[in-house]
Design a protein around this motif. Sequence first.
Motif, mmCIF file in Angstrom:
data_model
loop_
_atom_site.group_PDB
_atom_site.id
_atom_site.type_symbol
_atom_site.label_atom_id
_atom_site.label_comp_id
_atom_site.label_asym_id
_atom_site.label_seq_id
_atom_site.Cartn_x
_atom_site.Cartn_y
_atom_site.Cartn_z
ATOM 1 N N ALA A 139 0.809 -1.215 0.000
ATOM 2 C CA ALA A 139 0.000 0.000 0.000
ATOM 3 C C ALA A 139 0.845 1.268 0.000
ATOM 4 C CB ALA A 139 -0.946 -0.004 1.202
ATOM 5 N N ASN A 140 2.015 1.246 0.663
ATOM 6 C CA ASN A 140 2.794 2.484 0.796
ATOM 7 C C ASN A 140 4.091 2.499 -0.002
ATOM 8 O OD1 ASN A 140 4.802 1.098 2.335
ATOM 9 N ND2 ASN A 140 3.686 1.486 4.232
ATOM 10 N N VAL A 141 4.398 1.414 -0.720
ATOM 11 C CA VAL A 141 5.641 1.360 -1.490
ATOM 12 C C VAL A 141 5.706 2.463 -2.538
ATOM 13 C CG1 VAL A 141 4.741 -0.257 -3.218
ATOM 14 C CG2 VAL A 141 7.195 -0.221 -2.731
ATOM 15 N N TRP A 142 4.547 2.932 -2.999
ATOM 16 C CA TRP A 142 4.476 3.914 -4.081
ATOM 17 C C TRP A 142 4.933 5.294 -3.643
ATOM 18 C CZ3 TRP A 142 3.765 0.401 -7.532
ATOM 19 C CH2 TRP A 142 3.039 -0.748 -7.171
ATOM 20 N N THR A 143 4.945 5.541 -2.341
ATOM 21 C CA THR A 143 5.436 6.817 -1.813
ATOM 22 C C THR A 143 6.664 6.598 -0.928
ATOM 23 O OG1 THR A 143 3.810 6.629 -0.006
ATOM 24 C CG2 THR A 143 3.194 7.976 -1.915
ATOM 25 N N SER A 144 7.352 5.481 -1.137
ATOM 26 C CA SER A 144 8.495 5.124 -0.290
ATOM 27 C C SER A 144 9.756 4.785 -1.078
ATOM 28 C CB SER A 144 8.143 3.901 0.586
ATOM 29 O OG SER A 144 7.000 4.113 1.361
ATOM 30 N N VAL A 145 9.689 4.722 -2.391
ATOM 31 C CA VAL A 145 10.818 4.179 -3.167
ATOM 32 C C VAL A 145 11.163 5.078 -4.346
ATOM 33 C CG1 VAL A 145 11.610 2.253 -4.597
ATOM 34 C CG2 VAL A 145 10.254 1.801 -2.527
ATOM 35 N N ILE A 146 12.429 5.365 -4.475
ATOM 36 C CA ILE A 146 13.006 5.942 -5.687
ATOM 37 C C ILE A 146 14.343 5.246 -5.880
ATOM 38 C CG2 ILE A 146 14.185 7.878 -4.555
ATOM 39 C CD1 ILE A 146 12.340 8.038 -7.942
#
Length: 292
Positions: A139-146
């Motif tokens: 659910a939160n990987v999309w705002t946690s990874v670059i």
Amino acid sequence: MSFSLVVATRGRDAELAAFFDSLLAQGRADAEVIVVDQNADDRLAPVIAAYEGRLPLLWRRSAVANACHARNLGLALARGEIVGFPDDDCTYPPGLLDRVAAAFAGDPALAVLTGPAASPEGGFGSGRWRTEAGAIDAANVWTSVIEFNLFLRREVALAIGGFDERLGPGTPFGSAEGNDLVLRAIRAGHAARYEPAQRVVHPDKRLTPVAVERAALYGRGLGFVLRRHAVPAGVWLTFLIRPLGGALLSLVRGRLLAARYYWATLRGRLAGFTAPHPTEGLPLTPMAEAAR
């Protein structure tokens, strides 16, 4: 805690030198740099020559214009306990590698550590970023990874097959390869954590006609990875609603370039989400360690 930093580079030289300077400022002798050069010319030769003897450098050429292919080439050559994948135009703030090393040393179960982009002007960089630290999930990987602020234990990166070379720059699905890698690590049972204070400086993306052209390509990658990992509808729907809302609001305000950007993003995400065979080839084949 030693590091291997794999830099896939194409079309830049002065920016790479700036990254090398920021790495020297870390004050660590245990951080090797593996440069995978995708240029057709020798523009990097003077840059590499200027830093040989000052940094542990390995320079490899690749004729394949694919960022994940280049990263995997470097990963196969890595010797550090921790691997990272800095962009060729990012810089490391002072103390970054000390912070990362301490996090891994303090938690033997930790396999993946991420942080956000930082703007050169200060604060968070481009994108949406979590403000709270904690475990990463679907659910939160999309705002946690670059990708340029992604660190893994080397044995974990090898075991999950590295990056999927069908994703990222140089492919029809031009983004979200880091999200995909982290989700595959989590699905394999590895612990991943996000730390908002662990920042890497990267130029902010500007709203330009070039950015509009790339928006659909980047959107395809995100849509494809959302579908591949079967995230709940409550997660993926937001990635369709937001650009639609952004396009409509921008039109009302007369911001035509922004409206084009959001519309291209929406079209790309839809195209990626509906692309056939999203799970084909998974899990990736583990990468064999190169001979020591």
